[in-house]
Design a protein around this motif. Structure first.
Motif: not given
Length: 313
Positions: A213-221
Protein backbone atom coordinates in the motif's frame (compact mmCIF):
# COMPACT_ATOMS: atom_id res chain seq x y z
CA UNK A 1 16.48 -16.69 -17.70
CA UNK A 2 16.34 -13.84 -20.25
CA UNK A 3 14.04 -11.83 -17.99
CA UNK A 4 16.32 -12.41 -15.01
CA UNK A 5 19.33 -11.30 -17.05
CA UNK A 6 17.53 -8.12 -18.11
CA UNK A 7 16.60 -7.41 -14.50
CA UNK A 8 20.21 -7.92 -13.43
CA UNK A 9 21.52 -5.58 -16.16
CA UNK A 10 18.96 -2.94 -15.15
CA UNK A 11 19.97 -3.29 -11.51
CA UNK A 12 23.65 -2.90 -12.39
CA UNK A 13 22.86 0.43 -14.03
CA UNK A 14 20.93 1.41 -10.90
CA UNK A 15 23.94 0.55 -8.74
CA UNK A 16 26.14 2.77 -10.91
CA UNK A 17 23.79 5.69 -10.17
CA UNK A 18 23.72 4.80 -6.49
CA UNK A 19 27.52 4.93 -6.38
CA UNK A 20 27.35 8.67 -7.09
CA UNK A 21 24.50 9.22 -4.63
CA UNK A 22 26.26 7.41 -1.80
CA UNK A 23 29.55 9.17 -2.46
CA UNK A 24 27.83 12.56 -2.33
CA UNK A 25 26.20 11.77 0.99
CA UNK A 26 29.34 12.59 2.97
CA UNK A 27 30.23 11.48 6.51
CA UNK A 28 27.40 11.23 9.03
CA UNK A 29 25.96 8.79 11.53
CA UNK A 30 22.86 7.20 10.05
CA UNK A 31 21.32 5.73 6.89
CA UNK A 32 18.08 6.11 4.96
CA UNK A 33 16.46 3.46 2.78
CA UNK A 34 13.35 3.34 0.62
CA UNK A 35 11.51 0.77 -1.49
CA UNK A 36 8.68 1.01 -4.04
CA UNK A 37 6.90 -1.25 -6.51
CA UNK A 38 3.78 -1.57 -8.64
CA UNK A 39 1.81 1.61 -9.20
CA UNK A 40 4.27 3.56 -7.04
CA UNK A 41 6.95 3.31 -9.75
CA UNK A 42 6.85 4.64 -13.30
CA UNK A 43 6.93 1.26 -15.04
CA UNK A 44 5.79 -1.08 -12.26
CA UNK A 45 9.25 -2.50 -11.64
CA UNK A 46 10.52 -2.49 -8.04
CA UNK A 47 13.05 0.12 -6.93
CA UNK A 48 15.23 0.27 -3.84
CA UNK A 49 17.20 3.31 -2.68
CA UNK A 50 19.80 3.94 0.00
CA UNK A 51 21.66 6.93 1.37
CA UNK A 52 24.61 5.53 3.31
CA UNK A 53 25.76 7.90 6.06
CA UNK A 54 28.62 6.80 8.29
CA UNK A 55 31.51 8.26 10.24
CA UNK A 56 32.93 5.27 12.12
CA UNK A 57 36.32 5.31 10.39
CA UNK A 58 38.27 7.73 8.22
CA UNK A 59 37.56 5.88 4.96
CA UNK A 60 34.10 4.49 5.67
CA UNK A 61 32.47 7.00 3.30
CA UNK A 62 34.49 5.77 0.29
CA UNK A 63 32.00 3.70 -1.69
CA UNK A 64 33.18 1.13 -4.22
CA UNK A 65 31.61 -1.60 -6.33
CA UNK A 66 32.32 -5.19 -5.28
CA UNK A 67 31.60 -8.38 -7.22
CA UNK A 68 31.08 -11.85 -5.82
CA UNK A 69 31.49 -15.06 -7.82
CA UNK A 70 29.53 -18.01 -6.46
CA UNK A 71 31.67 -20.96 -5.41
CA UNK A 72 29.04 -23.40 -4.19
CA UNK A 73 30.71 -23.21 -0.80
CA UNK A 74 30.08 -21.37 2.46
CA UNK A 75 31.10 -18.18 4.26
CA UNK A 76 32.74 -19.63 7.34
CA UNK A 77 32.76 -22.31 10.01
CA UNK A 78 29.45 -24.14 10.34
CA UNK A 79 27.79 -22.19 7.52
CA UNK A 80 25.67 -24.92 5.93
CA UNK A 81 24.03 -22.89 3.15
CA UNK A 82 25.13 -23.13 -0.46
CA UNK A 83 26.68 -20.09 -2.13
CA UNK A 84 24.55 -20.22 -5.32
CA UNK A 85 24.50 -16.84 -7.08
CA UNK A 86 26.92 -14.23 -8.38
CA UNK A 87 26.16 -10.70 -7.26
CA UNK A 88 27.38 -7.12 -7.61
CA UNK A 89 27.04 -4.59 -4.80
CA UNK A 90 28.09 -1.27 -3.36
CA UNK A 91 30.29 -1.33 -0.31
CA UNK A 92 32.80 0.82 1.56
CA UNK A 93 36.56 0.43 1.40
CA UNK A 94 36.75 -0.57 5.06
CA UNK A 95 33.75 -2.98 5.05
CA UNK A 96 35.66 -6.25 4.77
CA UNK A 97 34.66 -9.64 6.17
CA UNK A 98 37.64 -11.03 8.15
CA UNK A 99 36.63 -14.63 7.39
CA UNK A 100 36.32 -14.49 3.60
CA UNK A 101 38.31 -11.34 2.85
CA UNK A 102 35.38 -10.11 0.73
CA UNK A 103 33.64 -6.77 1.11
CA UNK A 104 30.27 -6.67 2.82
CA UNK A 105 27.46 -5.62 0.43
CA UNK A 106 25.40 -2.75 1.81
CA UNK A 107 23.23 -2.62 -1.30
CA UNK A 108 23.33 -4.98 -4.26
CA UNK A 109 21.66 -7.32 -6.71
CA UNK A 110 22.32 -10.90 -7.75
CA UNK A 111 22.14 -12.57 -11.13
CA UNK A 112 18.62 -13.87 -10.40
CA UNK A 113 17.19 -10.38 -10.00
CA UNK A 114 16.97 -10.21 -6.20
CA UNK A 115 18.15 -6.89 -4.81
CA UNK A 116 18.57 -5.44 -1.33
CA UNK A 117 19.52 -2.39 0.65
CA UNK A 118 20.12 -2.42 4.39
CA UNK A 119 20.62 -0.07 7.32
CA UNK A 120 21.61 -0.61 10.93
CA UNK A 121 18.63 -0.63 13.29
CA UNK A 122 19.80 1.25 16.36
CA UNK A 123 17.00 0.38 18.75
CA UNK A 124 17.47 -3.36 18.20
CA UNK A 125 21.13 -3.23 19.30
CA UNK A 126 22.18 -5.19 22.38
CA UNK A 127 23.10 -2.10 24.40
CA UNK A 128 19.66 -0.55 23.88
CA UNK A 129 17.91 -3.81 24.74
CA UNK A 130 20.04 -4.31 27.87
CA UNK A 131 19.48 -0.70 28.98
CA UNK A 132 15.74 -1.42 28.92
CA UNK A 133 16.20 -4.43 31.21
CA UNK A 134 15.75 -7.19 28.62
CA UNK A 135 18.21 -10.00 27.85
CA UNK A 136 20.32 -9.46 24.76
CA UNK A 137 19.51 -11.58 21.71
CA UNK A 138 22.61 -11.11 19.57
CA UNK A 139 25.57 -13.47 19.74
CA UNK A 140 28.84 -11.71 18.95
CA UNK A 141 30.04 -14.96 17.33
CA UNK A 142 27.09 -14.91 14.95
CA UNK A 143 26.71 -13.50 11.46
CA UNK A 144 26.66 -9.70 11.47
CA UNK A 145 24.68 -7.36 9.21
CA UNK A 146 27.23 -7.62 6.42
CA UNK A 147 27.40 -11.41 6.48
CA UNK A 148 23.60 -11.57 6.42
CA UNK A 149 23.61 -9.44 3.27
CA UNK A 150 26.17 -11.80 1.71
CA UNK A 151 23.91 -14.75 2.53
CA UNK A 152 20.81 -13.11 1.08
CA UNK A 153 22.43 -12.07 -2.20
CA UNK A 154 24.24 -15.37 -2.73
CA UNK A 155 21.34 -17.67 -1.81
CA UNK A 156 17.96 -16.02 -2.43
CA UNK A 157 15.99 -15.13 -5.56
CA UNK A 158 12.52 -14.56 -4.06
CA UNK A 159 11.56 -12.38 -1.09
CA UNK A 160 10.00 -15.43 0.59
CA UNK A 161 13.43 -17.06 0.58
CA UNK A 162 14.79 -14.08 2.52
CA UNK A 163 12.19 -14.78 5.20
CA UNK A 164 13.10 -18.46 5.28
CA UNK A 165 16.79 -17.67 5.61
CA UNK A 166 16.04 -15.45 8.60
CA UNK A 167 13.95 -18.21 10.18
CA UNK A 168 16.77 -20.70 9.61
CA UNK A 169 19.38 -18.45 11.24
CA UNK A 170 17.44 -17.21 14.28
CA UNK A 171 19.37 -19.86 16.23
CA UNK A 172 22.67 -19.01 14.56
CA UNK A 173 22.18 -21.36 11.63
CA UNK A 174 25.26 -23.32 12.68
CA UNK A 175 27.53 -20.39 11.82
CA UNK A 176 30.64 -20.18 14.01
CA UNK A 177 28.96 -22.20 16.79
CA UNK A 178 26.68 -19.23 17.50
CA UNK A 179 23.29 -19.41 19.19
CA UNK A 180 21.92 -16.40 17.24
CA UNK A 181 22.88 -13.89 14.60
CA UNK A 182 24.82 -10.74 15.50
CA UNK A 183 22.39 -8.56 13.55
CA UNK A 184 20.45 -5.37 14.23
CA UNK A 185 19.34 -4.53 10.73
CA UNK A 186 16.60 -3.18 8.49
CA UNK A 187 16.77 -5.04 5.19
CA UNK A 188 14.65 -4.14 2.16
CA UNK A 189 14.41 -6.80 -0.55
CA UNK A 190 12.94 -6.86 -4.06
CA UNK A 191 12.81 -9.65 -6.62
CA UNK A 192 12.28 -10.03 -10.36
CA UNK A 193 8.56 -10.76 -9.90
CA UNK A 194 8.03 -7.24 -8.53
CA UNK A 195 7.68 -8.40 -4.93
CA UNK A 196 8.99 -6.09 -2.20
CA UNK A 197 9.27 -6.42 1.57
CA UNK A 198 11.05 -4.82 4.53
CA UNK A 199 12.60 -7.03 7.20
CA UNK A 200 13.73 -5.88 10.65
CA UNK A 201 15.99 -8.37 12.43
CA UNK A 202 17.80 -8.62 15.72
CA UNK A 203 19.73 -11.73 16.71
CA UNK A 204 17.04 -14.35 17.20
CA UNK A 205 13.85 -12.88 15.71
CA UNK A 206 12.64 -10.68 12.87
CA UNK A 207 9.60 -8.98 11.38
CA UNK A 208 8.37 -8.73 7.78
CA UNK A 209 6.45 -5.77 6.37
CA UNK A 210 5.09 -6.48 2.89
CA UNK A 211 4.90 -3.46 0.58
CA UNK A 212 1.23 -3.57 -0.39
CA UNK A 213 0.00 0.00 0.00
CA UNK A 214 0.90 3.66 -0.24
CA UNK A 215 0.96 5.16 3.23
CA UNK A 216 -1.07 8.34 3.66
CA UNK A 217 -0.22 11.43 5.68
CA UNK A 218 -2.05 12.07 8.92
CA UNK A 219 -3.65 15.37 9.94
CA UNK A 220 -0.27 16.84 10.89
CA UNK A 221 1.33 15.87 7.60
CA UNK A 222 3.29 12.91 8.96
CA UNK A 223 3.27 9.35 7.70
CA UNK A 224 2.36 8.04 11.13
CA UNK A 225 0.46 4.86 10.25
CA UNK A 226 1.79 1.83 12.10
CA UNK A 227 3.26 -1.13 10.27
CA UNK A 228 2.27 -4.69 11.15
CA UNK A 229 4.34 -7.87 11.16
CA UNK A 230 3.32 -9.92 8.10
CA UNK A 231 5.59 -12.93 8.41
CA UNK A 232 2.99 -15.30 9.85
CA UNK A 233 0.24 -14.34 7.42
CA UNK A 234 -0.35 -15.34 3.80
CA UNK A 235 1.91 -13.33 1.51
CA UNK A 236 0.58 -11.71 -1.68
CA UNK A 237 1.04 -13.67 -4.91
CA UNK A 238 3.88 -12.81 -7.27
CA UNK A 239 3.17 -9.40 -8.74
CA UNK A 240 0.61 -8.62 -6.03
CA UNK A 241 2.83 -6.14 -4.20
CA UNK A 242 2.15 -2.44 -4.60
CA UNK A 243 3.14 0.77 -2.81
CA UNK A 244 6.19 2.16 -1.06
CA UNK A 245 7.96 2.10 2.29
CA UNK A 246 10.95 3.79 3.89
CA UNK A 247 13.10 3.55 6.98
CA UNK A 248 15.73 5.48 8.85
CA UNK A 249 17.57 3.56 11.59
CA UNK A 250 14.67 2.59 13.82
CA UNK A 251 12.18 -0.25 13.58
CA UNK A 252 8.65 0.68 12.63
CA UNK A 253 6.81 -2.65 12.83
CA UNK A 254 4.47 -3.40 15.71
CA UNK A 255 5.95 -6.51 17.30
CA UNK A 256 6.80 -7.65 20.82
CA UNK A 257 9.31 -10.42 21.36
CA UNK A 258 8.44 -13.34 23.66
CA UNK A 259 10.77 -11.80 26.26
CA UNK A 260 8.69 -8.60 26.20
CA UNK A 261 11.01 -6.31 24.25
CA UNK A 262 9.01 -4.14 21.83
CA UNK A 263 10.37 -3.54 18.34
CA UNK A 264 8.22 -0.42 17.96
CA UNK A 265 10.48 1.77 20.12
CA UNK A 266 12.54 4.89 19.61
CA UNK A 267 14.24 6.64 22.53
CA UNK A 268 16.49 8.85 20.44
CA UNK A 269 16.38 12.26 18.86
CA UNK A 270 18.14 12.75 15.51
CA UNK A 271 19.84 16.13 15.26
CA UNK A 272 22.22 17.73 12.78
CA UNK A 273 25.43 18.73 14.60
CA UNK A 274 27.90 20.30 12.23
CA UNK A 275 27.76 18.01 9.18
CA UNK A 276 26.58 14.88 10.96
CA UNK A 277 23.36 13.24 12.02
CA UNK A 278 23.78 12.60 15.75
CA UNK A 279 21.63 10.58 18.14
CA UNK A 280 21.12 12.57 21.31
CA UNK A 281 19.18 12.56 24.56
CA UNK A 282 17.06 10.03 26.36
CA UNK A 283 13.68 11.44 25.44
CA UNK A 284 11.93 9.83 22.51
CA UNK A 285 10.79 11.98 19.63
CA UNK A 286 8.61 9.22 18.26
CA UNK A 287 9.25 6.45 15.80
CA UNK A 288 9.52 8.89 12.94
CA UNK A 289 12.67 10.75 14.04
CA UNK A 290 11.07 13.99 13.01
CA UNK A 291 14.11 16.21 12.75
CA UNK A 292 15.99 14.67 9.83
CA UNK A 293 15.15 11.24 8.48
CA UNK A 294 13.17 9.54 5.80
CA UNK A 295 10.62 8.70 8.47
CA UNK A 296 9.91 12.43 8.70
CA UNK A 297 10.14 11.92 4.98
CA UNK A 298 13.39 13.66 4.43
CA UNK A 299 16.98 13.20 5.49
CA UNK A 300 19.76 15.04 3.68
CA UNK A 301 18.11 17.98 1.95
CA UNK A 302 21.38 18.89 0.22
CA UNK A 303 21.15 15.69 -1.85
CA UNK A 304 18.16 17.29 -3.52
CA UNK A 305 15.58 14.56 -2.95
CA UNK A 306 12.60 14.86 -0.65
CA UNK A 307 10.18 11.97 -0.50
CA UNK A 308 7.36 14.31 0.48
CA UNK A 309 7.66 16.36 -2.71
CA UNK A 310 4.45 16.45 -4.73
CA UNK A 311 5.24 13.57 -7.07
CA UNK A 312 3.07 10.49 -7.50
CA UNK A 313 5.94 8.30 -8.73
Amino acid sequence: MAKAARMARWALATLAALTLLVSLAGPAGACSTAIATGSSTVDGRPVVWKNRDNSLTVDCWRSIVCRHTATGGSFGSGDRYTDRFNYVALTATDSVDPVTGEHYPWMGVNERGLGLVSAACHNLANDVVAARGYPVSQDTNGANNGVLNMWVLSRCEHVDEVEQLLRDTNNGGGYNNSYARNTNTILMAIDRWGNAATFEADGDSFTRDNVTRTYAQDGEGYYAQTHDDDKDTANPPDGGYNGFDWRANFSRVTWTKPNGFPYFVDDYVNEIVGDQVVLTGDRGDGIHDWEDSTSAVMRWNRIGIRMDDNHLK
